[in-house]
Write an enzyme that holds these catalytic residues in place. Structure first.
Site, mmCIF file in Angstrom:
data_model
loop_
_atom_site.group_PDB
_atom_site.id
_atom_site.type_symbol
_atom_site.label_atom_id
_atom_site.label_comp_id
_atom_site.label_asym_id
_atom_site.label_seq_id
_atom_site.Cartn_x
_atom_site.Cartn_y
_atom_site.Cartn_z
ATOM 1 N N TYR A 60 21.718 45.518 64.555
ATOM 2 C CA TYR A 60 22.805 46.293 64.260
ATOM 3 C C TYR A 60 23.958 45.644 63.450
ATOM 4 O O TYR A 60 24.566 46.431 62.491
ATOM 5 C CB TYR A 60 23.403 46.535 65.658
ATOM 6 C CG TYR A 60 24.455 47.656 65.718
ATOM 7 C CD1 TYR A 60 23.990 49.093 66.115
ATOM 8 C CD2 TYR A 60 25.757 47.483 65.949
ATOM 9 C CE1 TYR A 60 25.164 50.181 66.011
ATOM 10 C CE2 TYR A 60 26.874 48.248 65.912
ATOM 11 C CZ TYR A 60 26.278 49.646 66.000
ATOM 12 O OH TYR A 60 27.405 50.490 66.220
ATOM 13 N N GLN B 34 22.864 41.691 68.782
ATOM 14 C CA GLN B 34 22.829 42.794 68.030
ATOM 15 C C GLN B 34 22.491 42.454 66.497
ATOM 16 O O GLN B 34 23.366 42.703 65.661
ATOM 17 C CB GLN B 34 24.231 43.471 68.138
ATOM 18 C CG GLN B 34 24.316 44.290 69.238
ATOM 19 C CD GLN B 34 25.507 45.249 68.992
ATOM 20 O OE1 GLN B 34 26.327 45.100 68.542
ATOM 21 N NE2 GLN B 34 25.026 46.556 69.200
ATOM 22 N N ILE C 40 33.997 52.340 71.533
ATOM 23 C CA ILE C 40 34.720 53.767 71.729
ATOM 24 C C ILE C 40 33.861 54.341 72.965
ATOM 25 O O ILE C 40 32.642 54.029 73.014
ATOM 26 C CB ILE C 40 34.369 54.267 70.261
ATOM 27 C CG1 ILE C 40 35.052 53.534 69.247
ATOM 28 C CG2 ILE C 40 35.120 55.937 70.468
ATOM 29 C CD1 ILE C 40 36.563 53.352 68.997
HETATM 30 N N1 CAA Z 1 28.789 36.118 75.207
HETATM 31 C C1 CAA Z 1 28.417 34.986 75.778
HETATM 32 N N2 CAA Z 1 27.076 34.923 76.666
HETATM 33 C C2 CAA Z 1 26.491 35.800 76.585
HETATM 34 C C3 CAA Z 1 26.989 37.245 75.985
HETATM 35 C C4 CAA Z 1 27.926 37.135 75.538
HETATM 36 N N3 CAA Z 1 28.565 38.415 75.024
HETATM 37 N N4 CAA Z 1 25.787 37.904 76.206
HETATM 38 C C5 CAA Z 1 24.592 37.304 76.942
HETATM 39 N N5 CAA Z 1 25.133 36.128 77.164
HETATM 40 C C6 CAA Z 1 24.400 34.943 77.769
HETATM 41 C C7 CAA Z 1 24.291 35.385 79.345
HETATM 42 O O1 CAA Z 1 25.645 34.946 80.017
HETATM 43 C C8 CAA Z 1 23.122 34.459 79.754
HETATM 44 O O2 CAA Z 1 23.358 33.336 79.836
HETATM 45 P P1 CAA Z 1 22.720 32.156 80.946
HETATM 46 O O3 CAA Z 1 21.277 32.419 80.668
HETATM 47 O O4 CAA Z 1 23.371 31.019 80.837
HETATM 48 O O5 CAA Z 1 23.205 32.991 82.210
HETATM 49 C C9 CAA Z 1 22.436 34.548 78.449
HETATM 50 O O6 CAA Z 1 23.254 34.902 77.394
HETATM 51 C C10 CAA Z 1 21.103 35.680 78.517
HETATM 52 O O7 CAA Z 1 21.746 37.016 79.008
HETATM 53 P P2 CAA Z 1 21.130 38.211 79.516
HETATM 54 O O8 CAA Z 1 20.278 37.619 80.662
HETATM 55 O O9 CAA Z 1 22.218 39.274 79.951
HETATM 56 O O10 CAA Z 1 19.866 38.553 78.513
HETATM 57 P P3 CAA Z 1 19.268 40.067 78.127
HETATM 58 O O11 CAA Z 1 18.054 39.438 77.419
HETATM 59 O O12 CAA Z 1 18.899 40.634 79.464
HETATM 60 O O13 CAA Z 1 20.390 40.853 77.352
HETATM 61 C C11 CAA Z 1 22.006 41.490 75.847
HETATM 62 C C12 CAA Z 1 20.993 40.383 76.646
HETATM 63 C C13 CAA Z 1 20.876 42.315 75.056
HETATM 64 C C14 CAA Z 1 22.645 40.710 74.726
HETATM 65 C C15 CAA Z 1 22.628 42.100 76.718
HETATM 66 O O14 CAA Z 1 23.632 41.268 77.142
HETATM 67 C C16 CAA Z 1 23.549 43.196 75.826
HETATM 68 O O15 CAA Z 1 22.826 44.405 75.976
HETATM 69 N N6 CAA Z 1 24.883 42.996 75.559
HETATM 70 C C17 CAA Z 1 25.593 44.050 74.933
HETATM 71 C C18 CAA Z 1 25.591 44.021 73.389
HETATM 72 C C19 CAA Z 1 26.312 45.008 72.906
HETATM 73 O O16 CAA Z 1 27.508 44.346 72.967
HETATM 74 N N7 CAA Z 1 26.178 46.036 72.539
HETATM 75 C C20 CAA Z 1 27.000 46.752 71.884
HETATM 76 C C21 CAA Z 1 26.453 48.365 72.035
HETATM 77 S S1 CAA Z 1 27.679 49.613 71.972
HETATM 78 C C22 CAA Z 1 27.731 49.428 70.040
HETATM 79 O O17 CAA Z 1 27.162 48.851 69.324
HETATM 80 C C23 CAA Z 1 29.066 50.339 69.341
HETATM 81 C C24 CAA Z 1 29.692 49.572 68.586
HETATM 82 O O18 CAA Z 1 29.756 49.692 67.236
HETATM 83 C C25 CAA Z 1 30.670 48.614 69.054
#
Ligand code: CAA
Length: 239
Positions: free
Chosen positions: A148, A145, A181
């Site tokens: 964001y 993010q 949320i």
């Molecule tokens: N902590 C530690 N490691 C993480 C991680 C985390 N939070 N997220 C991803 N990783 C690691 C994975 O374990 C993976 O490691 P390995 O390769 O060793 O297995 C590596 O990073 C790649 O992960 P992905 O295969 O999942 O990669 P991706 O490119 O498909 O997706 C991502 C990555 C975009 C970060 C996805 O995990 C995602 O969408 N995460 C959610 C992000 C988030 O919290 N968004 C909040 C939305 S809601 C909001 O924004 C409202 C608000 O204000 C709170």
């Protein structure tokens, strides 16, 4: 009279919808903006009786036009809630330039656009409440993010600056930083990621939109007149 008109960006769904409803319950005439989901906006309007207005908050000219219309119809706006926000999550090393621009424009430039358009009349009226909705992820960072987090952290600096500029004109500016949320935004997250995040929340659950709406409504009230330039975390103790 102007004190009682509130304008909420992204005000027909999620956290924004609850903010709109809380403000209406507190006696405000609320105008809720939305950008694309006509169906949700119509439903919201029907259920709440709150006026909705469709335009893209990331575009200055559209904001200018909308603000002119609102001022013409309602007189000055006393309360502005900069809530509209989108996510385009992805690791920075893979992030397309467009995903950066879209998130920065919708989540941060929008606050400039609306505040810039409403600030002159707030200054004239010597009254204003500007509340911007940031995020826990602006405070602590979050994998995937960078766009964001940058935009939502930008709202904090923006607010601190306008709090100084507005102070002698009866205008306060504050930030509410929600945690995770229950909204469409968090529902769109990968389920395993969301489960792992929720397991780290001391209160053991996600927040509910009305738990943000009630605080925003308080900050918009006359009772909150000595609060400005402040950031309020509402995240179940996660950070
Ligand atoms: N902590 C530690 N490691 C993480 C991680 C985390 N939070 N997220 C991803 N990783 C690691 C994975 O374990 C993976 O490691 P390995 O390769 O060793 O297995 C590596 O990073 C790649 O992960 P992905 O295969 O999942 O990669 P991706 O490119 O498909 O997706 C991502 C990555 C975009 C970060 C996805 O995990 C995602 O969408 N995460 C959610 C992000 C988030 O919290 N968004 C909040 C939305 S809601 C909001 O924004 C409202 C608000 O204000 C709170």
């Amino acid at each position: 009279m102007s004190k009682k008109i509130a304008f909420v960006t992204g005000g027909t769904r999620g956290i924004g919808a609850e903010i709109s409803k809380s403000l209406k319950e507190a006696g405000y005439i609320v105008i809720a903006n939305y950008n694309s989901n006509d169906k949700a906006a119509e439903k919201f309007k029907k259920e709440t009786g709150i006026e909705v207005i469709k335009f893209d908050v990331s575009k200055f000219k559209e904001c200018e036009k909308a603000v002119d219309k609102i001022l013409e119809e309602h007189g000055a706006v006393g309360v502005l809630i900069n809530n509209a926000g989108i996510t385009k999550d992805g690791f920075l090393h893979k992030m397309p330039e467009g995903d950066w621009d879209d998130v920065l424009n919708t989540n941060l430039k929008s606050a400039f656009n609306l505040t810039r358009c409403l600030m002159p009349s707030m200054r004239d009226n010597k009254y204003g409440r500007i509340i911007s909705i940031s995020s826990i992820n602006a405070q602590k960072g979050q994998f995937g993010q960078a766009n964001y987090c940058a935009a939502k952290a930008g709202l904090i600096g923006f607010t601190k600056a306008i709090a100084l500029e507005g102070a002698r004109r009866g205008i306060t500016a504050n930030v509410v930083a929600p945690g995770y949320i229950e909204t469409d935004m968090t529902a769109a997250m990968p389920a395993d990621v969301l489960t792992s995040i929720v397991s780290q929340i001391p209160l053991g659950r996600m927040g509910r939109p009305h738990e943000i709406g009630s605080l925003v409504s308080y900050l918009a009230s006359e009772d909150a007149s000595y609060i400005t330039g402040a950031v309020f975390s509402v995240n179940g103790g996660q950070y």
